[in-house]
Design an enzyme around this catalytic site. Structure first.
Site, PDB file in Angstrom:
ATOM      1  CD  GLU A 188      -2.999  -1.100   0.215  1.00 32.54           C
ATOM      2  OE1 GLU A 188      -3.008  -0.160  -0.589  1.00 32.54           O
ATOM      3  OE2 GLU A 188      -3.819  -2.038   0.176  1.00 32.54           O
ATOM      4  NE  ARG A 192      -3.819   2.533  -0.635  1.00 33.28           N
ATOM      5  CZ  ARG A 192      -5.114   2.437  -0.385  1.00 33.28           C
ATOM      6  NH1 ARG A 192      -5.809   3.479  -0.030  1.00 33.28           N
ATOM      7  NH2 ARG A 192      -5.738   1.274  -0.452  1.00 33.28           N
ATOM      8  CG  ASP A 318      -5.807  -6.553  -7.790  1.00 33.56           C
ATOM      9  OD1 ASP A 318      -4.732  -6.836  -7.253  1.00 33.56           O
ATOM     10  OD2 ASP A 318      -6.692  -5.873  -7.229  1.00 33.56           O
ATOM     11  CD  GLU A 511     -10.960  -1.552  -8.539  1.00 29.59           C
ATOM     12  OE1 GLU A 511     -12.132  -1.280  -8.192  1.00 29.59           O
ATOM     13  OE2 GLU A 511      -9.983  -1.469  -7.768  1.00 29.59           O
TER      14      GLU A 511
HETATM   15  C1  DMJ Z   1      -6.495   0.429  -5.143  1.00 31.72           C
HETATM   16  O1  DMJ Z   1      -5.795   0.686  -3.980  1.00 31.72           O
HETATM   17  C2  DMJ Z   1      -5.570  -0.108  -6.182  1.00 31.72           C
HETATM   18  O2  DMJ Z   1      -6.168   0.019  -7.412  1.00 31.72           O
HETATM   19  C3  DMJ Z   1      -5.186  -1.545  -5.917  1.00 31.72           C
HETATM   20  O3  DMJ Z   1      -4.430  -2.083  -6.951  1.00 31.72           O
HETATM   21  C4  DMJ Z   1      -6.370  -2.422  -5.669  1.00 31.72           C
HETATM   22  N1  DMJ Z   1      -7.561  -1.753  -5.501  1.00 31.72           N
HETATM   23  C5  DMJ Z   1      -7.645  -0.498  -4.825  1.00 31.72           C
HETATM   24  C6  DMJ Z   1      -8.956   0.183  -5.125  1.00 31.72           C
HETATM   25  O4  DMJ Z   1     -10.026  -0.659  -5.241  1.00 31.72           O
END
Ligand code: DMJ
Length: 630
Positions: A188, A192, A318, A511
């Site tokens: 994270e 971020r 993902d 998304e």
């Molecule tokens: C985000 O923090 C990023 O896109 C991450 O890869 C997975 N999903 C969350 C938002 O849904």
């Protein structure tokens, strides 16, 4: 250092010979003429090249002070864009008003961002996120103010330069300090905070942001210090101590969602350790023995082997699939193995994870667990709705030499069909908001018409999209597009939907909107914009609170209930992609930028010669022919 002619003026008292004056002058000329002539020449050449001294002390615009000189110039901001448009359309619009409906919608999204960010700053500044129901605060990451870092480049893109400048004061004071018992979650914090700093730097050229990115990148490095190189869950940035998360396993998404940030940072700073640590994971994954190009969702940190046989593109996986294609794009297409891994995994996803519902023919991506054959769960996660956007980006950027013919068509059809289904999960509900998880209707059992035609093995063939595509091909391709790739009409009757709500929250996630943005940019079909606007209106209607915006529960009702959270990705991603979807200018062109998984655009760069040489970039890359899907 060159001598100053003034301070070195000869002093007769220091000259024992008392030479006549002309001789002293002649000596001065002799000593300093070459230096003076050289200076004049340098200044002349400089002015010729750069123009007059009007920018800064060096006479070079600040924006050109970029490492390696390979980065694109800062993105035009939307205020400049609005001014340009007013000039080009002076009679048609009221002064200061957006020039058409889409600019007006972009401006409404900008207002929403300002509302959310002001709520955060007023009630939760210094904390990671706002609690939007009562104006509370929460530190759920590292306590450095995650929302500010995540929102930084959105401010810039929206032309909120004063807000951006004020944020720099907070960032300048931040030392990424943690108490001995606190840990920053690696994944994270990278996507971020580090992603936000790097993108903010790339867009604004504020060197403070690069300095802080370098500080943070270095402090997080201990996460890579494991026997396999697969990262630890969290790091104490002061002591370098690391810890595991709730699971002893490394998630596939956590292993492979740092390459964009660390490779770009390596390029900016010249620090080998950034490149080597993230690339070590790429090499490890490239050598892993896989089934159908798919990566299991759990890995062992000690020996680097997979620890399950669950294949998914949702949570746990993902962004790792995303970073295969995107790091190839970001690094100027100089690392073919990343593309090769992307294409092989896309083939595995299309052949095994894409399924179709029996009635409405909704195409969806689900997870499968290995058994005698792959067993699909039929769950569609909101998180997985990034996939259609990724496939569309691939079709837009991968050359014919690597993706062609039927494979290219399959990628494009899958992108369109999956996006239609993600849209249906919003459009079908009374709130107009999509659930975090939907359960899709499985294909009828062996007695079902379709399965009987294709194969007796219902589990294998029943709902698998590729089997339906093959059947459609055998039938001579009626309607031009295979089932699953056609426009879906919203279905208000829950009994006829072919899906039910599993997790009833809309968590302000990006998304689906991200996918609409990529499809709008790559196909030019206005339906994606219209759908994005519909979703934004539902967010305004159901999620806006006195202090900001809240996630909601009960999306399948006309009045969902608030959940007390405003995730930072709402400002980083959801509102940014909406703004870009509606903006008439191509503010972040795909030809120059690649979004990290938190929607932070990073500029496409090329490795310098010395970097390639020193870090052996691309040396183990052997181009293989494109795999065939199906
Ligand atoms: C985000 O923090 C990023 O896109 C991450 O890869 C997975 N999903 C969350 C938002 O849904």
């Amino acid at each position: 250092m060159l001598p100053s002619p003034v301070s070195h003026r000869p002093n007769p008292n220091e000259d024992p010979i008392h030479r006549p004056r002309f001789r002293v002058t002649g000596r001065i000329l002799w000593r300093y003429l070459p230096w003076a002539a050289g200076s004049v020449l340098i200044v002349w050449l400089f002015v010729l090249h750069e123009g007059p001294f009007n920018s800064n002390l060096l006479g070079r615009p600040v924006s050109e002070h970029r490492p390696h000189g390979l980065l694109p110039p800062p993105v035009p901001d939307s205020e400049e864009v609005a001014e340009e448009e007013e000039e080009s359309d002076p009679g048609g619009v009221e002064a200061g008003k957006p020039s058409n409906i889409w600019e007006s919608r972009a401006s409404t999204v900008k207002d929403a961002f300002v509302y959310a960010y002001e709520g955060y700053m007023k009630h939760a500044a210094g904390y990671d996120e706002l609690l939007p129901i009562n104006g509370g605060q929460v530190n759920n990451f590292n306590g450095w103010g995650t929302t500010l870092y995540d929102a930084l480049d959105t401010m810039w893109i929206m032309g909120l330069h004063d807000t951006f400048q004020k944020s720099l004061i907070t960032i300048a004071k931040c030392r990424f300090h943690l108490e001995p018992i606190a840990y920053a979650p690696f994944f994270e914090t990278v996507i971020r905070t580090l992603g936000g700093l790097l993108s903010g730097y790339a867009l604004s050229n504020e060197t403070l942001l690069l300095t802080r990115a370098d500080d943070l990148g270095r402090m997080l490095l201990p996460a890579f210090d494991t026997p396999s190189g697969l990262p630890m869950f969290a790091v104490n940035t002061v002591s370098g101590d690391t810890k595991m998360g709730w699971s002893p396993n490394v998630l596939w998404s956590e292993a492979l969602s740092n390459q964009m940030e660390y490779k770009y940072l390596a390029h900016l700073t010249g620090r080998a350790e950034y490149y080597e640590n993230s690339e070590r994971i790429m090499k490890h994954m490239r050598n892993a023995s896989l089934v159908n190009g798919l990566y299991p969702s759990w890995w062992d940190r000690e020996n680097g082997a997979p620890t399950n046989e669950v294949y998914t593109v949702g949570a746990f996986a993902d962004s790792a699939y995303e970073y295969l294609l995107k790091q190839w794009l970001l690094t100027g297409r100089s690392e073919p193995k990343a593309l090769e891994m992307y294409l092989a995994s896309a083939k595995g996803i299309i052949s095994n994870l894409l399924h179709l519902t029996p009635n409405r023919k909704l195409l969806y991506v689900t997870d499968v667990s290995s058994g005698p054959s792959y067993i699909p769960s039929h769950t569609l996660e909101h998180l997985s709705c990034f996939l259609p956007g990724l496939l569309a980006l691939g079709v837009h950027t991968i050359p014919e030499t690597h993706l062609n013919g039927r494979d290219r068509e399959l990628h494009a059809w899958a992108a369109e069909g999956l996006a239609e289904t993600c849209w249906a999960t919003y459009a079908d509900t009374p709130s107009g908001l999509g659930p975090d998880e939907a359960s899709m209707k499985p294909w009828p059992s062996k007695t079902g018409k379709f399965a009987k035609d294709d194969s007796d093995d219902d589990v294998k063939i029943g709902s698998r999209w590729i089997a339906h595509v093959e059947r459609w091909e055998r039938e001579g391709k009626p309607d031009g597009k295979p089932p699953g790739a056609r426009i879906i009409v919203p279905e208000p009757n829950p009994d006829k939907r072919d899906w039910i709500v599993m997790k009833d929250g809309y968590l302000l996630r990006p998304e689906t909107i991200e996918t609409f943005y990529v499809l709008w940019k790559t196909t030019g079909e206005v339906k994606w914009r219209e759908r994005g606007w519909a979703i934004f209106q539902s967010i305004e209607k159901h999620c806006k609170t006195k202090y900001g915006y809240a996630s909601v529960y009960q999306v399948d009702t006309g009045s969902p209930a608030w959940k007390d959270e405003m995730p930072s990705f709402f400002l980083a991603e959801t509102l940014k992609y909406l703004f870009l979807l509606f903006s008439e200018k191509d503010l972040i062109p795909f030809e120059r930028y690649v979004f990290n998984t938190e929607a932070h655009p990073l500029p496409i760069f090329e490795w310098a010669g010395w970097e390639k040489e020193e870090w052996s970039i691309g040396k183990d890359d052997i181009e293989k022919p494109s795999p065939t899907v199906g």
